[in-house]
Design a protein around this motif. Structure first.
Motif, mmCIF file in Angstrom:
data_model
loop_
_atom_site.group_PDB
_atom_site.id
_atom_site.type_symbol
_atom_site.label_atom_id
_atom_site.label_comp_id
_atom_site.label_asym_id
_atom_site.label_seq_id
_atom_site.Cartn_x
_atom_site.Cartn_y
_atom_site.Cartn_z
ATOM 1 N N LEU A 32 7.831 31.705 -11.316
ATOM 2 C CA LEU A 32 8.556 31.748 -12.587
ATOM 3 C C LEU A 32 9.560 30.613 -12.705
ATOM 4 O O LEU A 32 10.041 30.320 -13.785
ATOM 5 C CB LEU A 32 9.255 33.095 -12.757
ATOM 6 C CG LEU A 32 8.273 34.262 -12.809
ATOM 7 C CD1 LEU A 32 9.017 35.578 -12.859
ATOM 8 C CD2 LEU A 32 7.365 34.130 -14.017
ATOM 9 N N GLY A 33 9.891 29.951 -11.571
ATOM 10 C CA GLY A 33 10.852 28.864 -11.629
ATOM 11 C C GLY A 33 10.218 27.536 -11.980
ATOM 12 O O GLY A 33 10.912 26.584 -12.303
ATOM 13 N N PRO A 35 9.211 24.539 -13.792
ATOM 14 C CA PRO A 35 9.890 24.157 -15.033
ATOM 15 C C PRO A 35 9.051 24.381 -16.296
ATOM 16 O O PRO A 35 9.558 24.883 -17.294
ATOM 17 C CB PRO A 35 10.190 22.667 -14.829
ATOM 18 C CG PRO A 35 10.171 22.453 -13.350
ATOM 19 C CD PRO A 35 9.238 23.458 -12.778
ATOM 20 N N VAL A 36 7.757 24.030 -16.228
ATOM 21 C CA VAL A 36 6.928 24.197 -17.428
ATOM 22 C C VAL A 36 6.789 25.678 -17.772
ATOM 23 O O VAL A 36 6.822 26.080 -18.939
ATOM 24 C CB VAL A 36 5.541 23.553 -17.220
ATOM 25 C CG1 VAL A 36 4.634 23.840 -18.403
ATOM 26 C CG2 VAL A 36 5.687 22.047 -17.037
ATOM 27 N N VAL A 37 6.673 26.515 -16.737
ATOM 28 C CA VAL A 37 6.547 27.956 -16.971
ATOM 29 C C VAL A 37 7.823 28.515 -17.582
ATOM 30 O O VAL A 37 7.790 29.282 -18.547
ATOM 31 C CB VAL A 37 6.218 28.688 -15.654
ATOM 32 C CG1 VAL A 37 6.340 30.188 -15.832
ATOM 33 C CG2 VAL A 37 4.822 28.311 -15.188
ATOM 34 N N ALA A 38 8.959 28.099 -17.021
ATOM 35 C CA ALA A 38 10.235 28.617 -17.516
ATOM 36 C C ALA A 38 10.418 28.247 -18.980
ATOM 37 O O ALA A 38 10.745 29.091 -19.822
ATOM 38 C CB ALA A 38 11.381 28.077 -16.668
ATOM 39 N N VAL A 39 10.170 26.968 -19.286
ATOM 40 C CA VAL A 39 10.339 26.516 -20.668
ATOM 41 C C VAL A 39 9.302 27.203 -21.564
ATOM 42 O O VAL A 39 9.603 27.646 -22.673
ATOM 43 C CB VAL A 39 10.207 24.976 -20.750
ATOM 44 C CG1 VAL A 39 10.167 24.506 -22.193
ATOM 45 C CG2 VAL A 39 11.372 24.326 -20.010
ATOM 46 N N GLY A 40 8.083 27.336 -21.061
ATOM 47 C CA GLY A 40 7.019 27.973 -21.842
ATOM 48 C C GLY A 40 7.331 29.421 -22.138
ATOM 49 O O GLY A 40 7.184 29.882 -23.276
ATOM 50 N N ASP A 41 7.785 30.160 -21.143
ATOM 51 C CA ASP A 41 8.121 31.568 -21.360
ATOM 52 C C ASP A 41 9.260 31.697 -22.363
ATOM 53 O O ASP A 41 9.250 32.574 -23.223
ATOM 54 C CB ASP A 41 8.490 32.240 -20.033
ATOM 55 C CG ASP A 41 7.262 32.841 -19.344
ATOM 56 O OD1 ASP A 41 6.264 33.096 -20.038
ATOM 57 O OD2 ASP A 41 7.301 33.053 -18.119
ATOM 58 N N GLN A 113 12.599 38.285 -15.769
ATOM 59 C CA GLN A 113 12.400 38.539 -14.341
ATOM 60 C C GLN A 113 13.107 37.501 -13.487
ATOM 61 O O GLN A 113 12.833 37.379 -12.303
ATOM 62 C CB GLN A 113 10.911 38.479 -13.991
ATOM 63 C CG GLN A 113 10.001 39.273 -14.892
ATOM 64 C CD GLN A 113 8.544 38.914 -14.680
ATOM 65 O OE1 GLN A 113 7.943 39.205 -13.662
ATOM 66 N NE2 GLN A 113 7.948 38.261 -15.671
ATOM 67 N N ALA A 114 14.029 36.719 -14.111
ATOM 68 C CA ALA A 114 14.584 35.568 -13.406
ATOM 69 C C ALA A 114 15.442 35.955 -12.210
ATOM 70 O O ALA A 114 16.146 36.964 -12.223
ATOM 71 C CB ALA A 114 15.412 34.735 -14.373
ATOM 72 N N ALA A 115 15.362 35.137 -11.175
ATOM 73 C CA ALA A 115 16.300 35.210 -10.060
ATOM 74 C C ALA A 115 17.078 33.895 -10.085
ATOM 75 O O ALA A 115 16.618 32.915 -10.671
ATOM 76 C CB ALA A 115 15.537 35.358 -8.751
ATOM 77 N N ILE A 120 16.278 26.349 -9.114
ATOM 78 C CA ILE A 120 16.166 25.294 -8.086
ATOM 79 C C ILE A 120 15.013 24.320 -8.375
ATOM 80 O O ILE A 120 15.218 23.113 -8.286
ATOM 81 C CB ILE A 120 16.050 25.919 -6.678
ATOM 82 C CG1 ILE A 120 17.308 26.767 -6.404
ATOM 83 C CG2 ILE A 120 15.918 24.836 -5.610
ATOM 84 C CD1 ILE A 120 17.261 27.517 -5.091
ATOM 85 N N PRO A 121 13.822 24.814 -8.745
ATOM 86 C CA PRO A 121 12.749 23.845 -9.000
ATOM 87 C C PRO A 121 13.119 22.830 -10.089
ATOM 88 O O PRO A 121 12.845 21.635 -9.954
ATOM 89 C CB PRO A 121 11.580 24.727 -9.439
ATOM 90 C CG PRO A 121 11.844 26.051 -8.813
ATOM 91 C CD PRO A 121 13.331 26.210 -8.822
ATOM 92 N N THR A 122 13.748 23.305 -11.166
ATOM 93 C CA THR A 122 14.120 22.389 -12.243
ATOM 94 C C THR A 122 15.160 21.378 -11.748
ATOM 95 O O THR A 122 15.057 20.177 -12.022
ATOM 96 C CB THR A 122 14.687 23.178 -13.440
ATOM 97 O OG1 THR A 122 13.637 24.016 -13.948
ATOM 98 C CG2 THR A 122 15.146 22.252 -14.538
ATOM 99 N N LEU A 123 16.161 21.848 -10.999
ATOM 100 C CA LEU A 123 17.202 20.939 -10.508
ATOM 101 C C LEU A 123 16.604 19.941 -9.517
ATOM 102 O O LEU A 123 16.897 18.740 -9.585
ATOM 103 C CB LEU A 123 18.338 21.739 -9.872
ATOM 104 C CG LEU A 123 19.065 22.674 -10.860
ATOM 105 C CD1 LEU A 123 20.228 23.381 -10.170
ATOM 106 C CD2 LEU A 123 19.562 21.887 -12.079
ATOM 107 N N ALA A 124 15.747 20.436 -8.622
ATOM 108 C CA ALA A 124 15.123 19.528 -7.650
ATOM 109 C C ALA A 124 14.265 18.503 -8.377
ATOM 110 O O ALA A 124 14.310 17.302 -8.066
ATOM 111 C CB ALA A 124 14.273 20.328 -6.667
#
Ligand SMILES: Nc1nc2c(c(=O)[nH]1)N[C@H]1C(S)=C(S)[C@@H](COP(=O)(O)O)O[C@H]1N2
Ligand SMILES: [Mo]
Length: 542
Positions: A32-33, A35-41, A113-115, A120-124
């Motif tokens: 879920l982290g 970036p494309v999934v997070a923005v898409g959701d 469902q975010a933790a 972290i994936p987006t920041l990295a």
């Protein structure tokens, strides 16, 4: 121009590196982290209903692929702009990346469902993109010094390369004749450096993405699912009557294979719910709140029921309906065990994806086969259809009855609580409208004159189909032959033999439910409570 192109490509490569790094880190922190999934959701939950309807109608089950493609396209366009901006002044390009990081992080943490780790994936990814952009832009500036790009022809550049090579060979000799001799002289090795850096960043992006993809498979619950052994039903479904299936090629099969069962949900990444971690809570207006584990659920007496499920987004004649044999614990019994308090009129169910679905309490208690289902067509629920448990209630559109990955049932009132789709304007009361569909002949088919088989399915779940009629070219309605009914909650196949004469013809179908109500010809869009109208096909008879 080559200078601009180098800037644009640098931006693209930096974005690719960001996506690769994001995917790699998401492989560690969870899907879920990404970036494309997070923005898409986030985009899915912010999308206005008409756009969503359009997407479902036009992209169907591929609506999510279309969304991902759209997001990636936006990212790529911004990446090009960031690269070109960075060429002028690096901070401009970096600023674009930071804006993206902000948007991605907000999207990641606001998902249901975010933790915290999901940022972290987006920041990295952003950090990697910034580093890549700095390296690439510096190389690009040396390779294509300002002012030389558009002015230099290919021949000039070859000359500059040669000059540079010469200068390497004969130290101290500068390249004469060009206004920016020094810079042009550096361009040859600069370009090689740019190539190497670009290739390195691209390789990193591909390798990171692939590794992330491989790591992400760790989150799959497919293995756990394959270990589930479903007990036999205490109350098996009656056998499907022999006459329920008509032998017409091209006709919708009576049971929909799992692989062909339509899928509609708001999730870009399917929720992966371990049956060991899953539980179902029943709370709200109940005397004794209940919490059940998956093992406890499977120890309860299970009921089997054949139920046709329909999505409210299904257009007249559309494909978003499926029929399956479900196995599960009767919902009414579960709620009664918790003790329903007076005044309640709604069951608000919640999926692990944060989806909320409001079901009228009375429809759950009126004797129909509402289930917390664990099995579909003899197997544990497929992950896409709600593993390990989902709700199914015959006669109601999916958005008010069919919660996948269900984890909470809250007994409440319509006055107190509104669910996801009803907040977005859909009707809270949404029985499935009586519909009939022509499967054969296909629209715009060519058929030979003479007797032509017209066939399809018709449904009025919870009520049952009593009759189907077909009309050719607006002529008198002719009774179709109905396949045997498998209870009231499933669709019925039908067929009619049409004496077809040459020419262009239009066939129409309509159904009547067991209460005697004939399907309305009034055309309605699926918003807010389901499409209506008569399905028709135009065919050429030769
Ligand atoms: N958790 C969850 N359950 C959900 C949904 C969803 O988005 N999330 N969509 C609903 C809708 S709109 C329909 S039509 C059915 C579709 O179920 P299926 O995908 O198994 O066909 O699931 C329902 N249950
Ligand atoms: Mo739906």
């Amino acid at each position: 121009m080559p200078r601009l192109a180098a800037g644009a490509v640098s931006g693209l490569l930096a974005a690719a590196a960001a996506l690769g790094a994001g995917q790699l880190v998401a492989g560690l922190t969870g899907p879920l982290g990404s970036p494309v999934v997070a923005v898409g959701d986030a985009a899915i939950s912010l999308t206005p209903v008409p756009v969503k309807e359009f997407a479902i109608a036009h992209f169907g089950s591929h609506d999510k692929d279309a969304l991902v493609a759209g997001i990636v396209a936006v990212i790529l366009v911004c990446a090009v702009l960031a690269g070109i901006a960075a060429l002028r002044r690096l901070p401009y390009g970096l600023a674009v990346l930071v804006v993206f990081a902000g948007a991605g992080s907000v999207a990641a943490v606001t998902r249901p469902q975010a933790a915290a780790a999901d940022v972290i994936p987006t920041l990295a990814g952003t950090a990697v993109a910034c580093a890549a952009l700095v390296v690439l832009i510096r190389a690009a500036r040396t390779a294509f010094p300002r002012g030389t790009g558009p002015a230099l022809s290919a021949a000039d550049r070859d000359a500059a390369d040669r000059d540079a090579a010469d200068r390497d060979a004969v130290p101290g000799q500068s390249a004469p004749g060009t206004p920016d001799g020094e810079a042009a002289a550096a361009a040859g090795p600069g370009r090689r450096r740019l190539l190497v850096a670009g290739a390195g960043v691209a390789a990193f992006a591909v390798a990171g993405g692939a590794a992330g993809q491989a790591l992400l498979s760790r989150f799959s619950v497919e293995t756990l699912r394959s270990r589930v052994r479903l007990p036999a039903a205490a109350v098996p479904a009656p056998p499907v009557p022999a006459g329920a299936r008509l032998a017409v090629p091209g006709l919708t099969p009576f049971f929909t294979p799992d692989s062909a069962f339509y899928r509609v949900d708001t999730d870009l990444v399917l929720p992966q719910v371990s049956p060991d971690a899953w539980s179902l809570v029943i709370d709200g207006m109940v005397a004794r709140p209940v919490q059940l584990t998956f093992a406890e659920l499977l120890r309860m007496p299970l009921t089997e029921a054949d139920i046709t499920m329909v999505c409210v987004s299904n257009q007249v004649g559309g494909p978003y309906a499926g029929n399956a044999r479900w196995l599960g614990v009767p919902l009414a019994g579960l709620l009664r065990r918790a003790g329903i308090r007076a005044g309640a009129d709604q069951v608000l169910s919640t999926g692990v994806d944060g989806m909320t679905i409001s079901t009228p309490l009375q429809t759950v208690l009126d004797g129909r086969d509402g289930l917390i289902a664990v099995g579909m067509n003899g197997q544990p629920l497929p992950v896409a259809h709600g593993f390990p448990a989902r709700m199914v209630v015959p006669g109601l559109y999916g958005y008010v009855s069919a919660t996948k990955w269900v984890t909470r049932l809250t007994v409440t009132t319509f006055a107190a609580r509104r669910a996801y789709w009803t907040q977005r304007g859909y009707a809270a009361q949404a029985p499935v409208k009586t519909e009939s569909r022509i499967d054969v002949p296909r629209p715009l088919a060519n058929v030979p004159a003479g007797p032509v088989t017209v066939a399809g399915v018709a449904w009025a779940p919870a009520r049952g189909i009593a009759a189907v009629e077909v009309s050719a070219d607006g002529g008198p309605w002719q009774r179709a032959r109905l396949a045997a009914a498998d209870g009231t909650d499933t669709w019925r196949q039908w067929m009619w033999t049409w004496p077809a004469a040459p020419g262009l013809h239009r066939l129409q179908v309509r159904a009547t439910d067991s209460r005697g109500a004939t399907q309305t010809p009034a055309e309605a869009a699926s918003f807010p409570n389901g499409a209506s109208g008569w399905d028709s096909v135009v065919v050429t008879v030769t």
